[in-house]
Design an enzyme around this catalytic site. Structure first.
Site, PDB file in Angstrom:
ATOM      1  N   ASP A  47       0.842  -1.202   0.000  1.00 50.76           N
ATOM      2  CA  ASP A  47       0.000   0.000   0.000  1.00 50.76           C
ATOM      3  C   ASP A  47       0.877   1.253   0.000  1.00 50.76           C
ATOM      4  O   ASP A  47       0.370   2.374  -0.084  1.00 50.76           O
ATOM      5  CB  ASP A  47      -1.033  -0.010   1.132  1.00 50.76           C
ATOM      6  CG  ASP A  47      -0.422  -0.115   2.510  1.00 50.76           C
ATOM      7  OD1 ASP A  47       0.819  -0.206   2.613  1.00 50.76           O
ATOM      8  OD2 ASP A  47      -1.183  -0.098   3.494  1.00 50.76           O
ATOM      9  N   SER A  48       2.213   1.051   0.032  1.00 50.04           N
ATOM     10  CA  SER A  48       3.144   2.166  -0.205  1.00 50.04           C
ATOM     11  C   SER A  48       2.906   2.765  -1.587  1.00 50.04           C
ATOM     12  O   SER A  48       3.406   3.849  -1.885  1.00 50.04           O
ATOM     13  CB  SER A  48       4.595   1.688  -0.087  1.00 50.04           C
ATOM     14  OG  SER A  48       4.826   0.559  -0.911  1.00 50.04           O
ATOM     15  N   ASP A  86      -1.159  -6.054  -0.409  1.00 52.81           N
ATOM     16  CA  ASP A  86      -1.496  -5.481   0.892  1.00 52.81           C
ATOM     17  C   ASP A  86      -2.991  -5.268   1.031  1.00 52.81           C
ATOM     18  O   ASP A  86      -3.654  -4.807   0.092  1.00 52.81           O
ATOM     19  CB  ASP A  86      -0.834  -4.102   1.043  1.00 52.81           C
ATOM     20  CG  ASP A  86       0.426  -4.147   1.885  1.00 52.81           C
ATOM     21  OD1 ASP A  86       0.641  -5.150   2.596  1.00 52.81           O
ATOM     22  OD2 ASP A  86       1.193  -3.172   1.817  1.00 52.81           O
ATOM     23  N   LYS A 116      -1.264  -9.453   2.634  1.00 49.47           N
ATOM     24  CA  LYS A 116      -0.478  -9.011   3.798  1.00 49.47           C
ATOM     25  C   LYS A 116      -1.330  -8.067   4.641  1.00 49.47           C
ATOM     26  O   LYS A 116      -1.994  -7.190   4.083  1.00 49.47           O
ATOM     27  CB  LYS A 116       0.817  -8.319   3.368  1.00 49.47           C
ATOM     28  CG  LYS A 116       1.619  -7.751   4.547  1.00 49.47           C
ATOM     29  CD  LYS A 116       3.035  -7.383   4.184  1.00 49.47           C
ATOM     30  CE  LYS A 116       3.193  -6.039   3.544  1.00 49.47           C
ATOM     31  NZ  LYS A 116       2.749  -4.892   4.368  1.00 49.47           N
ATOM     32  N   GLU A 118      -1.330  -5.717   8.401  1.00 50.99           N
ATOM     33  CA  GLU A 118      -0.548  -5.143   9.499  1.00 50.99           C
ATOM     34  C   GLU A 118      -1.207  -5.485  10.837  1.00 50.99           C
ATOM     35  O   GLU A 118      -2.440  -5.404  10.963  1.00 50.99           O
ATOM     36  CB  GLU A 118      -0.454  -3.619   9.350  1.00 50.99           C
ATOM     37  CG  GLU A 118       0.331  -3.203   8.119  1.00 50.99           C
ATOM     38  CD  GLU A 118       0.496  -1.691   7.984  1.00 50.99           C
ATOM     39  OE1 GLU A 118       0.093  -0.942   8.901  1.00 50.99           O
ATOM     40  OE2 GLU A 118       1.025  -1.261   6.949  1.00 50.99           O
ATOM     41  N   GLU A 185       9.240  -4.552  10.192  1.00 49.32           N
ATOM     42  CA  GLU A 185       9.706  -3.251   9.702  1.00 49.32           C
ATOM     43  C   GLU A 185      10.265  -2.413  10.849  1.00 49.32           C
ATOM     44  O   GLU A 185       9.613  -2.259  11.895  1.00 49.32           O
ATOM     45  CB  GLU A 185       8.536  -2.520   9.014  1.00 49.32           C
ATOM     46  CG  GLU A 185       8.929  -1.165   8.471  1.00 49.32           C
ATOM     47  CD  GLU A 185       7.907  -0.573   7.489  1.00 49.32           C
ATOM     48  OE1 GLU A 185       6.917  -1.246   7.136  1.00 49.32           O
ATOM     49  OE2 GLU A 185       8.129   0.593   7.088  1.00 49.32           O
TER      50      GLU A 185
HETATM   51  O1  KIV Z   1       3.581  -1.133   1.588  1.00 45.98           O
HETATM   52  C1  KIV Z   1       4.740  -1.569   1.548  1.00 45.98           C
HETATM   53  O2  KIV Z   1       5.516  -1.287   0.620  1.00 45.98           O
HETATM   54  C2  KIV Z   1       5.195  -2.404   2.645  1.00 45.98           C
HETATM   55  C3  KIV Z   1       6.646  -2.712   2.728  1.00 45.98           C
HETATM   56  C4  KIV Z   1       7.348  -1.531   3.301  1.00 45.98           C
HETATM   57  C5  KIV Z   1       6.925  -3.943   3.477  1.00 45.98           C
HETATM   58  O3  KIV Z   1       4.411  -2.800   3.448  1.00 45.98           O
END
Ligand code: KIV
Length: 279
Positions: A47-48, A86, A116, A118, A185
Site C-alpha cells: 500500500d506504499s 497489501d 499481507k 498489518e 519493519e
Molecule cells: O507497503 C509496503 O511497501 C510495505 C513494505 C514496506 C513492506 O508494506
C-alpha cells in the site's frame, strides 16, 4: 530467467534451508516484468503505492479499488514470483466479515496468491479464518505505517523490554494462526534475529530489521533511486533512475528544440510524386 513458480511451500522450504528470500514491491506491469526477469522470489503490491505512485502523504487513504487495480497490472506480467497484495487501511480492521470479504476480493479480482495485513495478536482470529478459507497470509509487525497516526511517527519499534516482548509474542501468535511469512519493519537487528530464530515455520522478511531475517523486502522506488527526495536509512539505492530519467528527458527536450530529433531513421517516407499531385 527460467524460474519455477514460487509458492508458500517454496518460501517454507527456503526458511528451513536457510536460503535468503528476496521480495520487492512493484505496482505495475512494466516493473513486475523487470523484477520477475531479475529472478525475485516475491513481489509485494504494497500500500506504499499510495505514497510512491499516487502521491498521498501516507498509506491511510489507499482504497481496495486502487489495490485491486495495481494488483491486476502486476499479475499480467505472469512471472514466477509469488505475488502478495497489501490489505489497505480499514479493509479488515472493522470486522472479521470485512477482512474475509476484502481478502477474497484481492485474490478473486486482483489475482494475487496471498495477502499481507498489518498487526499482531489483535488480527490473529482473522488470520486463522483466512488461512482456513485457503487464503495465504503474510503478517506485518514492528513499524506498521497504517497506524502511523497512533504510533506518533515513523520510529524504530521494540526498543524496550515490554515492546520487544510484545513483538516476539505477536510474531509467535501470527505463526500459530497460520501466517506463512511475517514482515518486520524498523526493528533492531538483534531482536529481529531472535524472532527469526524462535519462529519454526513462518519466514521473517525484514525491512530495516538487519540481515538476520529469513528474507528482505525493499520498496522498488527506493532500491532504484526513483526520486532524489527522502530515502529511509534502511534502504539502499542500487541505481539512480531519477538521474537517468531527468537526464534522458533533458536530452529529448534539447534535441526537439534544436530539431535533431526525430532523425531520418525515426521518420516515415512518401514518394515525391504523391506530394506533387496535391493541390
Ligand atoms: O507497503 C509496503 O511497501 C510495505 C513494505 C514496506 C513492506 O508494506
Amino acid at each position: 530467467m527460467n524460474k519455477k513458480q514460487v509458492t508458500t511451500s517454496t518460501i517454507k522450504d527456503m526458511k528451513q534451508q536457510g536460503e535468503p528470500i528476496t521480495m520487492v514491491t512493484a505496482y505495475d506491469y512494466a516493473m513486475a516484468r523487470n523484477v520477475n526477469e531479475a529472478g525475485i522470489d516475491m513481489i509485494l503490491i504494497g500500500d506504499s503505492l499510495g505514497n510512491v505512485m499516487l502521491g498521498y502523504n501516507s498509506t491511510v487513504p489507499v482504497t481496495m479499488e486502487e489495490m485491486i487495480h495495481h494488483t491486476k497490472a502486476v499479475i499480467r506480467a505472469n512471472g514466477a514470483a509469488m505475488v502478495v497484495a497489501d490489505m489497505p487501511f480499514m479493509s479488515y480492521q472493522a470486522s472479521l466479515a470485512d477482512g474475509m470479504y476484502n481478502a477474497a476480493r484481492l485474490l478473486k479480482e486482483g489475482g494475487c496468491a496471498a495477502v499481507k495485513l498489518e498487526g499482531g495478536s489483535e488480527i490473529c482470529e482473522l488470520v486463522a479464518k483466512l488461512v482456513t478459507a485457503g487464503i495465504p497470509v503474510v503478517g506485518h509487525i514492528g513499524l506498521t505505517p497504517q497506524s502511523v497516526n497512533q504510533m506518533g511517527g515513523f520510529k524504530v519499534q521494540g526498543k524496550d523490554v515490554a515492546a520487544a516482548q510484545k513483538l516476539l509474542d505477536d510474531a509467535k501468535a501470527l505463526e500459530a494462526a497460520g501466517a506463512f511469512a511475517i514482515v518486520m519493519e524498523c526493528v533492531p537487528a538483534a531482536l529481529a534475529a531472535k524472532v527469526t530464530a524462535e519462529l519454526k515455520t513462518a519466514a521473517t522478511i525484514g525491512i530495516g530489521a538487519g540481515s538476520g531475517c529469513d528474507g528482505q523486502v525493499l520498496v522498488c522506488n527506493d532500491l532504484l533511486g526513483f526520486s532524489d527526495g527522502f530515502c529511509p536509512k534502511f534502504a539502499k539505492k542500487y541505481a539512480d533512475l531519477h538521474g537517468a530519467i531527468v537526464g534522458a528527458v533533458q536530452d529529448y527536450i534539447r534535441e526537439v528544440k534544436e530539431r535533431s530529433f526525430p532523425a531520418p531513421e525515426h521518420t516515415f517516407k512518401i514518394d515525391d510524386e504523391v506530394l506533387e499531385k496535391l493541390y
